[in-house]
Design an enzyme around this catalytic site. Sequence first.
Site, PDB file in Angstrom:
ATOM      1  N   THR A  12      52.396 -26.023 -40.307  1.00 43.64           N
ATOM      2  CA  THR A  12      52.975 -27.355 -40.476  1.00 43.64           C
ATOM      3  C   THR A  12      51.915 -28.407 -40.777  1.00 43.64           C
ATOM      4  OG1 THR A  12      54.792 -26.757 -39.041  1.00 43.64           O
ATOM      5  CG2 THR A  12      54.387 -29.095 -39.271  1.00 43.64           C
ATOM      6  N   SER A  58      52.755 -19.523 -39.958  1.00 42.56           N
ATOM      7  CA  SER A  58      51.984 -18.621 -39.099  1.00 42.56           C
ATOM      8  C   SER A  58      52.780 -17.388 -38.678  1.00 42.56           C
ATOM      9  CB  SER A  58      51.457 -19.366 -37.887  1.00 42.56           C
ATOM     10  OG  SER A  58      52.500 -19.732 -37.020  1.00 42.56           O
TER      11      SER A  58
HETATM   12  N1  ASP Z   1      56.562 -22.620 -38.719  1.00 47.09           N
HETATM   13  C1  ASP Z   1      55.318 -23.314 -38.528  1.00 47.09           C
HETATM   14  C2  ASP Z   1      54.189 -22.298 -38.440  1.00 47.09           C
HETATM   15  O1  ASP Z   1      53.905 -21.782 -37.416  1.00 47.09           O
HETATM   16  C3  ASP Z   1      55.372 -24.152 -37.336  1.00 47.09           C
HETATM   17  C4  ASP Z   1      54.173 -25.019 -37.117  1.00 47.09           C
HETATM   18  O2  ASP Z   1      53.123 -24.891 -37.713  1.00 47.09           O
HETATM   19  O3  ASP Z   1      54.300 -25.898 -36.252  1.00 47.09           O
HETATM   20  O4  ASP Z   1      53.598 -22.041 -39.418  1.00 47.09           O
END
Ligand code: ASP
Length: 322
Positions: A12, A58
């Site tokens: 994010t 991630s």
């Molecule tokens: N879906 C995102 C990730 O883990 C969530 C984040 O980065 O807060 O890549």
Amino acid sequence: MKKIMILAVGGTIAGKGQAGKSAEYKPGQASVQEIIDSVPGIEKLAEVQGKQFLNTASDNVTSKNLIDLANEINKLAKEDIDGFVVTHGTDTLEETAYFLNLTVKTNKPVVVVGSMRPATAISADGPMNLYQAVALAAHDDAVGKGVLIAFSDSIVGAREGQKINTFRTDAFDGRDFGVFGYLHDDNVYFINQSTKKHTVDTEFDVSELTDLPKVGIAYFHLDADVKILDYIYKNSEAIVIAGAGNGGASKDWGMKLKKKKEKKPIVSCSRIGNGYVSKRAKSPENYINSGTLNPQKARILLQLALTKTKDFAEILRMFQTY
Ligand code: ASP
């Protein structure tokens, strides 16, 4: 001035979406240079260099990515670089941070950071988190402390910390272990540190590895189907049980695992993510209690343990050491 290398994995903190909004966006869009350029004053903290390692959510990070990331840091640590910042999605950030904590062979600070709001949101938290991560990586007090997480004005240990909220910006904490310190602007205040071995003091070496042994996690719940255990047991070298409370599961689950002819390591954890999972006196020798590691971190340690040994007592020792 210290030299800090930023390795960008995505998440994010590199996310983009509808202007102002936090809920709908795509992680892993902005380049490492765009992320660096969004932080006013970063150049006053350190001589910062960026490297695009990956650019993904991630949840897509693989064991091979983890190995490559550790090896990349180990290679760069031999160069004229004083510290590292890894920008990463928050979903699995604690797994990557703990893996690096066990596999990077340097005392130089390694700080993992992310954000909860994408770069295009109102009050995006990424720039401040990155600013503080660089300040932390460039600080003498961070040397030799193991891998750290910088998040929302706090320093959290890679082993001790976990994601504790699905959307609020104050999303990382050590729960019973608290935080290792505070970050206020670029001021770094340590109050605590890990008592567990890490980085240069571990026995793990991933320099020759291309993948990690397969380990699955079975999540216990009321009426949980025993067949899930058959699947994971058959397809993994070892299994982590995310049990209820102090590692509890139903009689059916217990019997299913005890009756397995081929004895594989079974690591008993708790789905609570807080407290200690203890060793039961009557447990068979292939049962290993996770202590204070949550299931996703127990899995990481178990994968690394299996690169060294299949001996249950040795694996138990590793769980007591790291
Ligand atoms: N879906 C995102 C990730 O883990 C969530 C984040 O980065 O807060 O890549």
